[in-house]
Design a protein around this motif. Structure first.
Motif, PDB file in Angstrom:
ATOM      1  N   ASP A 165       1.109  15.143  -3.003  1.00 18.07           N
ATOM      2  CA  ASP A 165       0.873  16.143  -1.803  1.00 18.07           C
ATOM      3  C   ASP A 165       1.296  15.458  -0.548  1.00 18.07           C
ATOM      4  OD1 ASP A 165       0.071  18.286  -3.542  1.00 18.07           O
ATOM      5  OD2 ASP A 165      -1.976  17.506  -3.413  1.00 18.07           O
ATOM      6  N   THR A 166       1.012  14.390  -0.478  1.00 14.02           N
ATOM      7  CA  THR A 166       1.249  13.507   0.797  1.00 14.02           C
ATOM      8  C   THR A 166       2.572  13.337   1.057  1.00 14.02           C
ATOM      9  OG1 THR A 166      -0.636  12.096   0.401  1.00 14.02           O
ATOM     10  CG2 THR A 166       0.881  11.430   2.110  1.00 14.02           C
ATOM     11  N   VAL A 167       3.448  13.216   0.007  1.00 13.62           N
ATOM     12  CA  VAL A 167       5.074  12.882   0.065  1.00 13.62           C
ATOM     13  C   VAL A 167       5.581  14.543   0.167  1.00 13.62           C
ATOM     14  CG1 VAL A 167       7.129  12.362  -1.020  1.00 13.62           C
ATOM     15  CG2 VAL A 167       5.127  10.920  -1.008  1.00 13.62           C
ATOM     16  N   ASP A 171      -1.134  -0.483  10.724  1.00 17.88           N
ATOM     17  CA  ASP A 171      -0.346  -1.051  11.734  1.00 17.88           C
ATOM     18  C   ASP A 171       1.046  -1.578  11.069  1.00 17.88           C
ATOM     19  OD1 ASP A 171      -2.528  -4.191  11.520  1.00 17.88           O
ATOM     20  OD2 ASP A 171      -1.436  -2.897   9.824  1.00 17.88           O
ATOM     21  N   ALA A 172       1.596  -0.582  10.451  1.00 17.19           N
ATOM     22  CA  ALA A 172       2.813  -0.785   9.668  1.00 17.19           C
ATOM     23  C   ALA A 172       3.888  -1.358  10.874  1.00 17.19           C
ATOM     24  CB  ALA A 172       3.564   0.375   9.016  1.00 17.19           C
ATOM     25  N   PRO A 173       4.878  -2.348  10.453  1.00 22.03           N
ATOM     26  CA  PRO A 173       5.807  -2.746  11.397  1.00 22.03           C
ATOM     27  C   PRO A 173       6.842  -1.433  12.294  1.00 22.03           C
ATOM     28  CG  PRO A 173       5.819  -4.150   9.733  1.00 22.03           C
ATOM     29  CD  PRO A 173       4.885  -2.987   9.101  1.00 22.03           C
ATOM     30  N   ALA A 174       6.989  -0.551  11.428  1.00 19.75           N
ATOM     31  CA  ALA A 174       7.747   0.627  12.193  1.00 19.75           C
ATOM     32  C   ALA A 174       6.970   1.757  12.829  1.00 19.75           C
ATOM     33  CB  ALA A 174       8.574   1.366  10.867  1.00 19.75           C
ATOM     34  N   LYS A 175       5.907   1.487  12.803  1.00 12.76           N
ATOM     35  CA  LYS A 175       5.001   2.487  13.422  1.00 12.76           C
ATOM     36  C   LYS A 175       5.165   2.695  14.989  1.00 12.76           C
ATOM     37  CE  LYS A 175       0.192   3.866  14.208  1.00 12.76           C
ATOM     38  NZ  LYS A 175      -1.150   3.532  14.336  1.00 12.76           N
ATOM     39  N   VAL A 185       8.022   8.580  10.009  1.00 17.09           N
ATOM     40  CA  VAL A 185       7.677   7.289   8.962  1.00 17.09           C
ATOM     41  C   VAL A 185       6.350   7.775   8.345  1.00 17.09           C
ATOM     42  CG1 VAL A 185       7.131   5.028   8.897  1.00 17.09           C
ATOM     43  CG2 VAL A 185       8.971   5.862  10.162  1.00 17.09           C
ATOM     44  N   LEU A 186       6.131   7.590   6.901  1.00 19.42           N
ATOM     45  CA  LEU A 186       5.138   7.567   6.473  1.00 19.42           C
ATOM     46  C   LEU A 186       4.798   6.058   5.653  1.00 19.42           C
ATOM     47  CD1 LEU A 186       2.843   9.315   4.944  1.00 19.42           C
ATOM     48  CD2 LEU A 186       4.520   9.648   2.832  1.00 19.42           C
ATOM     49  N   GLY A 204      -0.453   7.435   5.208  1.00 20.49           N
ATOM     50  CA  GLY A 204      -0.603   8.143   4.040  1.00 20.49           C
ATOM     51  C   GLY A 204      -0.098   7.570   2.787  1.00 20.49           C
ATOM     52  N   ASN A 205      -0.398   7.881   1.638  1.00 23.36           N
ATOM     53  CA  ASN A 205      -0.213   6.940   0.402  1.00 23.36           C
ATOM     54  C   ASN A 205       1.237   7.871  -0.109  1.00 23.36           C
ATOM     55  OD1 ASN A 205       0.448   6.147  -2.112  1.00 23.36           O
ATOM     56  ND2 ASN A 205      -1.547   6.617  -2.820  1.00 23.36           N
ATOM     57  N   PHE A 206       2.377   6.902   0.069  1.00 20.59           N
ATOM     58  CA  PHE A 206       3.673   7.324  -0.375  1.00 20.59           C
ATOM     59  C   PHE A 206       3.762   7.602  -2.059  1.00 20.59           C
ATOM     60  CE2 PHE A 206       4.878   3.228   1.782  1.00 20.59           C
ATOM     61  CZ  PHE A 206       4.686   2.350   0.275  1.00 20.59           C
TER      62      PHE A 206
END
Ligand code: ADP
Length: 379
Positions: A61-63, A42-46, A36-37, A55-57
């Protein structure tokens, strides 16, 4: 299909909100390795992902680097870097929904043109670049920002030419104001070999103050004829896009009985949450089946349901406290989902409750009771 999923299948999900979390919950049943990105630590899916990248979707480069590590890549939000997805697709990663579809959906202007070009009924519109273009419209109109609007943000009604002064100045669309009788959604799914399945239309009831979905009723209280037309339209949309994955098609039923496509979401959607408990195959399960080239599941309902979004109470910001939840849990057919967001804010989507009941009127009564019982406030 000789094999089920090969052991080395790796799924990447752009976005780690509640939709990603519910997708992961189902992916665990199929032993899919999930990455998951999400920008939030503290994203719910983490906590449910095998690998989490902060990171920034929206960043190429990150994606791209994230996508190079997986063989199937999907989204739970459409505001992602499409150029990186195009490159990944060229290099052999299976990206679903396909990047060109995400690009169209990101821009409400391109979306409307797509409907027009594919003879999909939608409200009349024009594209505007600045407020001068708006002054000579037939008021009242609805103005929508072409990009980055969501949950009603970036949508406003302009009643007369004098409202041009409050009009958005960025590129937008001007739509005719539709005389809406009901707002409906039809979730459809298409797999890699082009098979299509649909869920029954649901009825969406909005919270006018927050412009967010308040609750939904499944199935929608509409005639069989309208239901069949809505289903046919949703199937036409997914086939026109040749999209792989789950797609929510939001429709207006006008007071004259006409159906118009308002907008689409090419991913699991708020209007399909109830399918977890109320249908044989949930939208999350169906999405995984689509993108991994598996057989599609039965979309029939076990029973009617009402899905209530749990929104942060107006006037409270801070660490979330769930008042009345335990009282709700003793009621039969009440299924609670909390997204695990630490901080509540006015009208933030903090969770949802699905109420399953053989009798839809009874389910609606329970939903009304729960609306007054559960309050999400700050500690
Ligand atoms: P968002 O992408 O932010 O959810 P929508 O396009 O769904 O924006 O618009 C938000 C709400 O505004 C809709 O659910 C509907 O109630 C209202 N709305 C949108 N377009 C129109 C229209 N052409 N006529 C009347 N009401 C509209």
């Amino acid at each position: 299909m000789s094999n089920f999923l090969p052991a080395n299948e790796k799924l990447g999900i752009l976005g780690g909100g509640q939709l990603g979390k519910m997708l992961l919950q189902k992916a665990a049943d199929y032993n899919i390795e999930c990455h998951v990105l999400d920008p939030s630590s503290d994203a719910p899916a983490k906590a449910y992902a095998h690998y989490f990248t902060q990171g920034n979707f929206n960043d190429f480069d990150t994606v791209y680097l994230f996508g190079k590590n997986v063989n199937v890549l999907t989204i739970e939000i459409e505001h992602v870097n499409v150029d990186a997805l195009i490159k990944l697709e060229q290099e052999g990663v299976h990206v679903y929904p396909q990047p060109n579809i995400i690009k169209t959906v990101q821009d409400k202007g391109l979306q409307k043109q797509f409907y027009q070009n594919n003879k999909i009924p939608t409200s009349p519109f024009k594209l505007v670049d600045n407020s001068n273009d708006i002054e000579n419209s037939q008021f009242p109109v609805i103005q929508k920002l072409r990009k980055f609007g969501y949950d009603g943000r970036g949508v406003q009604k302009l009643s007369s030419a004098s409202d041009s002064s409050i009009a958005f100045t960025e590129p937008s669309i001007i739509e005719e104001l539709v005389d809406i009788d009901k707002e409906l959604s039809v979730v459809v799914a298409r797999n890699t070999i082009g098979e299509v399945r649909h869920y029954d239309p649901v009825e969406l009831v909005f919270n006018d103050e927050a412009n967010l979905l308040d609750y939904l009723v499944s199935p929608a209280n509409i005639s069989e004829e309208i239901s069949n037309q809505a289903i046919a339209l949703a199937r036409q949309v997914i086939k026109s896009f040749e999209m792989v994955g789950i797609l929510a098609v939001e429709l207006f039923l006008t007071k004259k009985g006409e159906l118009l496509v308002n907008e689409i979401a090419p991913r699991p959607h708020n209007s399909g949450h109830q399918s977890i408990e109320a249908n044989f195959t949930s939208q999350y399960d169906q999405h995984l089946r689509c993108i991994f080239g598996l057989n599609l599941g039965d979309t029939n309902m076990y029973c009617p349901s009402v899905m209530l979004n749990l929104l942060g109470e107006d006037g409270y910001t801070g660490d979330a406290d769930y008042v009345g939840l335990n009282d709700a849990m003793k009621m039969s057919g009440v299924h609670v989902h909390l997204y695990g967001k630490k901080t509540t804010k006015p009208f933030r989507k903090m969770g949802h409750v699905t109420i399953t009941n053989e009798n839809l009127k009874e389910a609606m009564k329970i939903a009304d009771e729960l609306k007054n019982t559960i309050k999400i406030i700050s500690k």
